[in-house]
Design a protein around this motif. Structure first.
Motif, PDB file in Angstrom:
ATOM      1  N   VAL A 102       0.841  -1.206   0.000  1.00 48.61           N
ATOM      2  CA  VAL A 102       0.000   0.000   0.000  1.00 48.61           C
ATOM      3  C   VAL A 102       0.872   1.252   0.000  1.00 48.61           C
ATOM      4  CG1 VAL A 102      -1.651   1.329   1.386  1.00 48.61           C
ATOM      5  CG2 VAL A 102      -1.998  -1.102   1.062  1.00 48.61           C
ATOM      6  N   ALA A 103       1.928   1.238   0.834  1.00 47.85           N
ATOM      7  CA  ALA A 103       2.839   2.388   0.894  1.00 47.85           C
ATOM      8  C   ALA A 103       3.545   2.593  -0.449  1.00 47.85           C
ATOM      9  CB  ALA A 103       3.861   2.178   2.006  1.00 47.85           C
ATOM     10  N   ASP A 104       3.927   1.481  -1.102  1.00 49.85           N
ATOM     11  CA  ASP A 104       4.587   1.586  -2.416  1.00 49.85           C
ATOM     12  C   ASP A 104       3.644   2.181  -3.464  1.00 49.85           C
ATOM     13  OD1 ASP A 104       6.949   0.606  -1.531  1.00 49.85           O
ATOM     14  OD2 ASP A 104       6.692  -1.414  -2.326  1.00 49.85           O
ATOM     15  N   ARG A 105       2.387   1.776  -3.436  1.00 50.86           N
ATOM     16  CA  ARG A 105       1.422   2.286  -4.421  1.00 50.86           C
ATOM     17  C   ARG A 105       1.141   3.774  -4.182  1.00 50.86           C
ATOM     18  NH1 ARG A 105      -0.373  -1.543  -7.691  1.00 50.86           N
ATOM     19  NH2 ARG A 105      -1.934  -0.250  -8.688  1.00 50.86           N
ATOM     20  N   GLU A 106       1.112   4.157  -2.920  1.00 50.05           N
ATOM     21  CA  GLU A 106       0.912   5.569  -2.603  1.00 50.05           C
ATOM     22  C   GLU A 106       2.098   6.392  -3.097  1.00 50.05           C
ATOM     23  OE1 GLU A 106      -0.336   8.212   1.298  1.00 50.05           O
ATOM     24  OE2 GLU A 106       0.066   6.091   1.510  1.00 50.05           O
ATOM     25  N   PHE A 107       3.292   5.846  -2.902  1.00 46.70           N
ATOM     26  CA  PHE A 107       4.508   6.517  -3.379  1.00 46.70           C
ATOM     27  C   PHE A 107       4.480   6.630  -4.908  1.00 46.70           C
ATOM     28  CE2 PHE A 107       8.904   6.531  -4.804  1.00 46.70           C
ATOM     29  CZ  PHE A 107       9.482   7.456  -3.964  1.00 46.70           C
ATOM     30  N   ALA A 108       4.060   5.551  -5.564  1.00 47.22           N
ATOM     31  CA  ALA A 108       3.993   5.543  -7.031  1.00 47.22           C
ATOM     32  C   ALA A 108       2.966   6.561  -7.529  1.00 47.22           C
ATOM     33  CB  ALA A 108       3.642   4.144  -7.516  1.00 47.22           C
ATOM     34  N   LEU A 109       1.849   6.651  -6.822  1.00 47.37           N
ATOM     35  CA  LEU A 109       0.807   7.612  -7.206  1.00 47.37           C
ATOM     36  C   LEU A 109       1.341   9.042  -7.141  1.00 47.37           C
ATOM     37  CD1 LEU A 109      -2.210   7.636  -7.964  1.00 47.37           C
ATOM     38  CD2 LEU A 109      -2.726   7.985  -5.582  1.00 47.37           C
ATOM     39  N   ARG A 110       2.157   9.318  -6.122  1.00 46.94           N
ATOM     40  CA  ARG A 110       2.749  10.648  -5.981  1.00 46.94           C
ATOM     41  C   ARG A 110       3.732  10.912  -7.131  1.00 46.94           C
ATOM     42  NH1 ARG A 110       3.706  10.566  -0.623  1.00 46.94           N
ATOM     43  NH2 ARG A 110       1.740  11.570  -0.180  1.00 46.94           N
ATOM     44  N   GLU A 111       4.450   9.875  -7.545  1.00 45.55           N
ATOM     45  CA  GLU A 111       5.389  10.019  -8.664  1.00 45.55           C
ATOM     46  C   GLU A 111       4.635  10.334  -9.961  1.00 45.55           C
ATOM     47  OE1 GLU A 111       8.774   9.946  -9.063  1.00 45.55           O
ATOM     48  OE2 GLU A 111       8.869  10.052  -6.881  1.00 45.55           O
ATOM     49  N   VAL A 112       3.506   9.655 -10.162  1.00 50.55           N
ATOM     50  CA  VAL A 112       2.693   9.899 -11.361  1.00 50.55           C
ATOM     51  C   VAL A 112       2.146  11.328 -11.338  1.00 50.55           C
ATOM     52  CG1 VAL A 112       0.573   9.205 -12.561  1.00 50.55           C
ATOM     53  CG2 VAL A 112       2.111   7.473 -11.692  1.00 50.55           C
ATOM     54  N   GLN A 113       1.728  11.755 -10.161  1.00 53.15           N
ATOM     55  CA  GLN A 113       1.218  13.127 -10.022  1.00 53.15           C
ATOM     56  C   GLN A 113       2.328  14.146 -10.312  1.00 53.15           C
ATOM     57  OE1 GLN A 113      -0.644  13.724  -6.225  1.00 53.15           O
ATOM     58  NE2 GLN A 113      -2.244  14.948  -7.172  1.00 53.15           N
ATOM     59  N   ASN A 114       3.544  13.843  -9.859  1.00 51.00           N
ATOM     60  CA  ASN A 114       4.686  14.715 -10.164  1.00 51.00           C
ATOM     61  C   ASN A 114       4.943  14.771 -11.665  1.00 51.00           C
ATOM     62  OD1 ASN A 114       5.124  15.299  -7.514  1.00 51.00           O
ATOM     63  ND2 ASN A 114       6.767  13.816  -7.236  1.00 51.00           N
ATOM     64  N   ALA A 115       4.815  13.618 -12.324  1.00 52.20           N
ATOM     65  CA  ALA A 115       5.017  13.584 -13.775  1.00 52.20           C
ATOM     66  C   ALA A 115       3.982  14.452 -14.485  1.00 52.20           C
ATOM     67  CB  ALA A 115       4.927  12.139 -14.268  1.00 52.20           C
ATOM     68  N   ILE A 116       2.742  14.419 -13.992  1.00 54.51           N
ATOM     69  CA  ILE A 116       1.683  15.255 -14.575  1.00 54.51           C
ATOM     70  C   ILE A 116       2.003  16.733 -14.372  1.00 54.51           C
ATOM     71  CG2 ILE A 116      -0.744  15.946 -14.254  1.00 54.51           C
ATOM     72  CD1 ILE A 116      -1.408  13.006 -13.968  1.00 54.51           C
ATOM     73  N   THR A 117       2.499  17.063 -13.183  1.00 53.80           N
ATOM     74  CA  THR A 117       2.890  18.461 -12.922  1.00 53.80           C
ATOM     75  C   THR A 117       3.987  18.903 -13.882  1.00 53.80           C
ATOM     76  OG1 THR A 117       2.351  18.178 -10.599  1.00 53.80           O
ATOM     77  CG2 THR A 117       3.750  20.043 -11.137  1.00 53.80           C
ATOM     78  N   LEU A 118       4.967  18.031 -14.127  1.00 50.98           N
ATOM     79  CA  LEU A 118       6.042  18.358 -15.071  1.00 50.98           C
ATOM     80  C   LEU A 118       5.480  18.593 -16.474  1.00 50.98           C
ATOM     81  CD1 LEU A 118       8.838  15.845 -13.945  1.00 50.98           C
ATOM     82  CD2 LEU A 118       8.961  18.330 -13.834  1.00 50.98           C
ATOM     83  N   LEU A 119       4.539  17.738 -16.882  1.00 52.98           N
ATOM     84  CA  LEU A 119       3.926  17.897 -18.210  1.00 52.98           C
ATOM     85  C   LEU A 119       3.123  19.192 -18.290  1.00 52.98           C
ATOM     86  CD1 LEU A 119       2.724  14.245 -18.890  1.00 52.98           C
ATOM     87  CD2 LEU A 119       4.454  15.467 -20.187  1.00 52.98           C
ATOM     88  N   GLN A 120       2.386  19.467 -17.221  1.00 51.56           N
ATOM     89  CA  GLN A 120       1.528  20.659 -17.230  1.00 51.56           C
ATOM     90  C   GLN A 120       2.323  21.953 -17.183  1.00 51.56           C
ATOM     91  OE1 GLN A 120      -1.058  19.839 -13.902  1.00 51.56           O
ATOM     92  NE2 GLN A 120      -2.698  19.116 -15.245  1.00 51.56           N
ATOM     93  N   THR A 121       3.554  21.876 -16.660  1.00 52.86           N
ATOM     94  CA  THR A 121       4.363  23.097 -16.580  1.00 52.86           C
ATOM     95  C   THR A 121       5.373  23.188 -17.723  1.00 52.86           C
ATOM     96  OG1 THR A 121       5.793  21.948 -15.004  1.00 52.86           O
ATOM     97  CG2 THR A 121       4.138  23.428 -14.100  1.00 52.86           C
ATOM     98  N   GLY A 122       5.090  22.452 -18.783  1.00 53.68           N
ATOM     99  CA  GLY A 122       5.848  22.649 -20.017  1.00 53.68           C
ATOM    100  C   GLY A 122       7.060  21.779 -20.222  1.00 53.68           C
TER     101      GLY A 122
END
Lengths: 192, 128
Positions: free
Chosen positions: B45-65
């Motif tokens: 569960v902790a690993d999946r939560e960590f992975a979800l945060r990584e995916v969210q970070n990737a989206i932030t990188l995409l959204q900020t150009g």
């Protein structure tokens, strides 16, 4: 009469076993000691697991709380800049939101507007780092100590804590407004 | 007249002790793997939560150009053989771009875990 009764009792006691043999006592004692050993180690493992799960849950909840606040603050920000290892956000509502870092604690203070508040987020054995990048804010939690304690639960194959990184886009709320201003088109709330 | 000792049983026999020990050992053999299982699920569960945060970070990188997204330093340590995928599809009628970011990695038993995915929609005028 009395002498006859006593001699009968002695004979009867000699005929009947009144205790265990050495082998029986050894078997029983070894079984009890084995069960005690297993149950003691199980209790220690359970206590260890309970402690690590409680600490992990508190850590995750605090991070979620800070993440929600910081995401909302950066979303509605008009500007963000680094200040004394912390972060100063100027919101579009005219408020100043200051994130200060002191060892393992992040303090969020709102001032300058109608509402005023102060909130603290504590991350045990971690060093919070806030930095401003172009168009975004980076928040990192770096484990600084007690890594060995986390790895002491290796009998349960739990991993040590790793660096947590969260990125927050800045000024996302105003992106359509700015685009509309540039192009000269009006933007409604529903567009945003 | 003296009272003779009662012939009734006053303690447990060896067989009773062995039976009780066997039952306890059986219960223990169920409990120990159960505790390990709980710890393993907690870690997953902790690993999946960590992975979800990584995916969210990737989206932030995409959204900020940022045209290229990469995982953080902690991700490669925590999630072995992690692989990030970004898929974009255009919906011309709606004028929106559907972007799906997913992350998968190798679990504790060398199996590929089910990917963690997030989807966001981006307006055409925003990407321009």
């Amino acid at each position: 009469m009395r002498h006859n009764a006593i001699s009968t009792l002695v004979v009867r006691r000699k005929q009947r076993r009144s205790g265990w043999t050495l082998i029986e006592a050894t078997v029983v004692m070894s079984m009890i000691s084995t069960l005690m050993l297993v149950s003691t180690s199980l209790i220690f493992v359970l206590l260890n697991l309970d402690g690590s799960m409680a600490e992990g849950t508190a850590y995750a909840l605090t991070l979620h709380r800070l993440e929600d606040q910081l995401r909302e603050d950066t979303y509605y920000a008009s500007a963000a800049e680094s200040k004394d290892e912390g972060l100063l956000i100027s919101s579009s509502k005219g408020e100043s939101i200051l994130y200060q870092i002191e060892q393992d604690k992040v303090t969020r203070t709102i001032s300058g507007g109608v509402r005023k508040s102060k909130d603290a987020f504590i991350f045990l054995n971690s060093k919070p780092v806030l930095s401003v990048e172009p168009q975004r804010v980076r928040f990192e939690l770096i484990p600084v100590a007690a890594l060995e304690e986390y790895q002491s639960t290796s009998e349960l194959n739990t991993k040590g804590r790793s660096i947590e990184t969260v990125l927050f886009p800045v000024r996302r709320a105003g992106r359509f407004t700015e685009a509309a201003k540039r192009s000269g088109n009006a933007v409604t709330e529903s567009d945003q | 007249m003296l009272h003779l000792r009662n012939h009734n049983r006053t303690g447990a026999t060896l067989v009773e002790f062995i039976a009780a020990g066997a039952i306890l050992a059986t219960v223990m053999s169920f409990i120990v793997p159960f505790v390990s299982r709980v710890a393993l699920i907690n870690q997953n569960v902790a690993d999946r939560e960590f992975a979800l945060r990584e995916v969210q970070n990737a989206i932030t990188l995409l959204q900020t150009g940022n045209p290229e997204v990469t995982l953080s330093e902690g991700a490669s340590q925590r999630l072995p053989d992690s692989e990030l995928q970004v898929q974009s599809t255009w919906d011309d009628a709606a004028g929106l771009q559907r972007v799906e970011v997913s992350l998968t990695w190798t679990g504790q038993f060398d199996e590929r875990v089910a990917p963690v995915s997030l989807v966001f929609w981006e307006a055409k005028r925003e990407t321009k």
